[in-house]
Design an enzyme around this catalytic site. Structure first.
Site, mmCIF file in Angstrom:
data_model
loop_
_atom_site.group_PDB
_atom_site.id
_atom_site.type_symbol
_atom_site.label_atom_id
_atom_site.label_comp_id
_atom_site.label_asym_id
_atom_site.label_seq_id
_atom_site.Cartn_x
_atom_site.Cartn_y
_atom_site.Cartn_z
ATOM 1 C CB SER A 8 -0.803 0.047 1.239
ATOM 2 O OG SER A 8 -1.208 1.204 1.689
ATOM 3 C CE LYS A 9 -0.805 4.842 -5.059
ATOM 4 N NZ LYS A 9 -0.908 6.003 -5.937
ATOM 5 N NE ARG A 10 -3.718 2.843 4.126
ATOM 6 C CZ ARG A 10 -4.723 2.555 3.265
ATOM 7 N NH1 ARG A 10 -4.994 3.835 2.576
ATOM 8 N NH2 ARG A 10 -5.065 1.709 3.009
#
Ligand code: GLU
Length: 542
Positions: free
Chosen positions: A250-252
Site C-alpha cells: 500500500s501507498k501508506r
C-alpha cells in the site's frame, strides 16, 4: 482476440499493483492480436488530481506499456477521459429511468446514516429499501429546489448472478444480498460502477482484468449489463500482492516509515521539516496523529531531509531507486502468475509469446524485494550498452543527479566499471565523486577514522607513500595503476585493501566507490594527486 483496458482513477501516482494489471492488459491483447485501451476514470471530482493522469501515463510509458487507444493517441471511442463523456452516461441513465430499472432518491447523508445504523443494530448488511413508487420528475424538481441531494439508484433483481472469472471459475452471488446502488451522484456525474459498465461496452472491451478488491462489484456490473442490453466481458480478478510484513502493498507503507522516523527524533524541528516538505506545520501534526497523509512529493522531500529510505510502492519510486523497467516488468509479471518456464529472467516479448491465462494463481503473492533486486542485477547485465546508457541517462536526469550533464563517453566508462551493480542508483552513488570538485568532497567520518587515522595515521602514511609512486608512474592506465598498487602491497607485505582503501577515501571521501583502478584512471593522475594532498592536509595538517 482479447480487447483489454486499463482504467486507472487518477488519484495519485501509478501503484505497482496497477502496473501489474496494465501489464497483463497489454500482454493479453498482444498475445491475441487485440487492442489495449487506456481509459481515465476521473468522475470522482473530490479525489482526482489534475497532474495524476499525466504522471500515470508517464509511468506506463516508462514501463513500455504503450496503449493502442486512449489519451494522447486517440482511437475509435474518444474521449478517453470519463469526465468528458457525461452526455453518453446521461443518455443511458435516462434509458434506465424510463424502463423503470433505475429511480431517483433524495436522502441526506444523515438519513442514510440512520438507515445504516439501524442495519448494524439488527446485525444485517445495509440494503437500501426500494420505494414502492418511484419519484416523478416533479418530485425530483421539488427535492432539488429544497436543496436535497438527488441521486439515481439502479434496481437490482433478486436473481442469482454468476460471475465467470478466469482465475476463480464460477462465483455465485445472490441478488437479494446486494443493495440498489447509486449510478448517478448528486453532482450529476456517474459513479464508477455505471461509467465503467457503459464504457466497457462502448469501447468494445471484452476482457476485464482488475484487482480482486473489485470482485464484489462485478455482480452489480453484470446486472447493469443485462438491463442495458450489453455484452458481459470475460473477467480476471487478480489476487492481491502482499508486502513482507504481511499486509497489502500500500501507498501508506511509505508514510508509515516516514512517521516512525519523525517520531524517533523528538528533537526534530517540525516547522523546518514542514518547510522542506512544502506543507504547513499543522499538516505534519495531523499526519503524526494519523488524521491525514501527505502526497508523494512531500513525503519524498521529507524522507530525503531525514536521510531515510522509504519502501518503494509507486512505479516512480522504483525508477528513483534505480530499477530498470525491464526488471520491474519481469518481476511483477511473476506475481501471481506462473510463466511455466524453468528460467525466471524473462523479457516482455517472452512473456507475451508464452502467455496463457490458465497460468494465473488463485493465491496471494509476496512482493519479495530481494528477488526484485536480483532481477534488476540480471537485467542490468542483459541490456545492450546503448540501452543501458539511455536508461542511465534517464535516471540521472529524473533524479537531478550531479552527473546529469556528463557526456556519453564518461558515462559509458562508468557503466563499464560498474559490472555487477544492483541498481542504477548504486552506480550513481559510487561514481558521484568523479563529478564532485576535489575541495567539495564530503568525507565519511567513520571511514576516515577507520581507514586513515587508525593505528597512528597508518592510512595517511600510506597516502604519502602513494604520492611518490604516482609521481614516478610513466604510463597511466588502469593496468599500470593496478600493477603499481599490487606491487606496493606485496613489497610491504600488506593486503591490497591496506593500500587501496586509503586511496579510495582520499579520492571519494568514502570506502564505497567504483573499483579503485578504474576510479583513479577515470579521475586522472593529476586530480588523484591533488585529492591525496588535500586529504593529507585536512587530516594531518602538520
Ligand atoms: N478505476 C478503477 C480503479 O482504479 C478501475 C477498476 C476496474 O478496472 O474496473 O480501481
Amino acid at each position: 482476440m482479447a480487447q483489454t483496458r486499463f482504467a486507472p482513477s487518477p488519484t495519485g501516482y501509478l501503484h505497482v499493483g496497477g502496473a501489474r494489471i496494465a501489464l497483463f492488459d497489454l500482454i493479453w491483447a498482444r498475445k491475441t492480436g487485440g487492442k489495449f485501451t487506456l481509459r481515465i476514470e476521473d468522475t470522482d471530482q473530490t479525489r482526482n488530481s489534475p497532474t495524476a493522469a499525466q504522471q500515470v501515463m508517464a509511468d506506463l510509458r516508462w514501463l513500455g506499456l504503450q496503449w493502442d487507444f486512449g489519451p494522447e493517441v486517440g482511437g475509435p471511442s474518444e474521449p478517453y477521459y470519463q469526465s468528458q463523456r457525461r452526455d453518453i452516461y446521461d443518455k443511458y441513465i435516462r434509458q434506465l429511468i424510463e424502463q423503470g430499472r433505475a429511480y431517483y432518491c433524495f436522502d441526506t447523508s444523515e438519513e442514510l446514516e440512520v438507515m445504516r445504523q439501524r442495519a448494524t443494530a439488527e446485525k444485517k448488511n445495509f440494503l437500501y429499501v426500494r420505494p414502492a413508487k418511484f419519484p416523478t420528475a416533479a418530485d425530483v424538481e421539488k427535492a432539488r429546489a429544497e436543496g436535497r441531494p438527488v441521486v439515481a439508484r439502479f434496481c437490482l433483481s433478486n436473481d442469482e448472478i454468476i460471475v465467470n472469472d478466469i482465475i476463480r471459475g464460477e462465483v455465485k452471488f445472490a441478488g437479494s444480498d446486494l443493495s440498489d446502488f447509486i449510478i448517478q451522484k448528486s453532482d450529476g456525474f456517474p459513479t464508477y460502477h455505471f461509467a465503467c459498465v457503459v464504457d466497457d461496452e462502448l469501447m468494445g472491451v471484452d476482457c476485464v482484468i482488475r484487482g480482486q478488491e473489485h470482485l464484489m462489484n462485478t455482480p452489480g456490473h453484470v446486472m447493469l449489463q443485462k438491463a442495458l442490453g450489453f455484452r458481459t466481458p470475460i473477467y480476471a480478478h487478480l489476487p492481491v500482492t502482499m508486502n513482507q510484513s504481511g499486509g497489502k502493498m500500500s501507498k501508506r507503507d511509505r508514510a508509515k516509515v516516514l512517521k516512525e522516523a519523525i517520531k524517533a527524533k523528538p528533537e526534530l524541528d517540525l516547522g523546518k521539516l514542514a518547510t522542506i516538505g512544502g506543507i504547513a506545520e499543522a499538516d505534519i501534526k495531523s499526519f503524526l496523529k494519523g488524521d491525514s497523509t501527505p502526497d508523494t512529493p512531500e513525503v519524498n522531500a521529507m524522507a530525503e531531509f531525514l536521510g531515510i529510505e522509504l519502501p518503494e510502492v509507486n512505479v516512480v519510486d522504483f525508477f528513483r531507486s534505480g530499477y530498470l523497467p525491464e526488471a520491474l516488468i519481469n518481476f511483477i509479471a511473476l506475481l501471481g502468475y506462473n510463466p511455466g518456464f524453468e528460467k525466471e529472467i524473462l523479457t516482455i516479448d517472452e512473456l507475451i509469446a508464452s502467455f496463457d491465462p490458465a497460468r494465473f494463481n488463485k493465491t496471494n503473492s509476496l512482493f519479495d524485494r530481494k528477488k526484485l533486486l536480483a532481477f534488476n542485477t540480471e537485467h542490468i547485465k542483459l541490456l545492450s550498452e546503448e540501452k543501458l546508457l539511455s536508461r542511465y541517462k534517464d535516471f540521472l536526469k529524473g533524479t537531478n543527479s550531479i552527473a546529469a550533464n556528463a557526456d556519453d563517453k564518461m558515462l559509458l566508462r562508468i557503466l563499464k566499471a560498474s559490472a555487477g551493480a544492483r541498481t542504477l542508483a548504486e552506480i550513481e552513488h559510487k561514481s558521484r565523486f568523479i563529478f564532485t570538485a576535489g575541495d567539495k568532497i564530503a568525507y565519511d567520518q567513520k571511514d576516515v577514522e577507520k581507514v586513515l587515522l587508525k593505528n597512528n595515521g597508518e592510512g595517511l602514511a600510506m597516502l604519502a607513500e602513494l604520492k611518490k609512486h604516482f609521481a614516478a608512474l610513466e604510463t597511466i592506465s588502469e593496468q599500470a595503476i593496478e600493477t603499481m598498487l599490487r606491487a606496493i602491497a606485496e613489497e610491504k607485505h600488506l593486503g591490497l585493501g591496506k593500500v587501496a582503501q586509503p586511496l579510495r577515501v582520499a579520492i571519494s571521501g568514502t570506502t564505497i566507490s567504483l573499483p579503485i583502478f578504474e576510479s583513479v584512471d577515470i579521475l586522472g593522475i593529476e586530480e588523484t594527486l591533488k585529492r591525496i594532498d588535500g586529504t593529507i592536509l585536512k587530516f594531518n595538517p602538520n
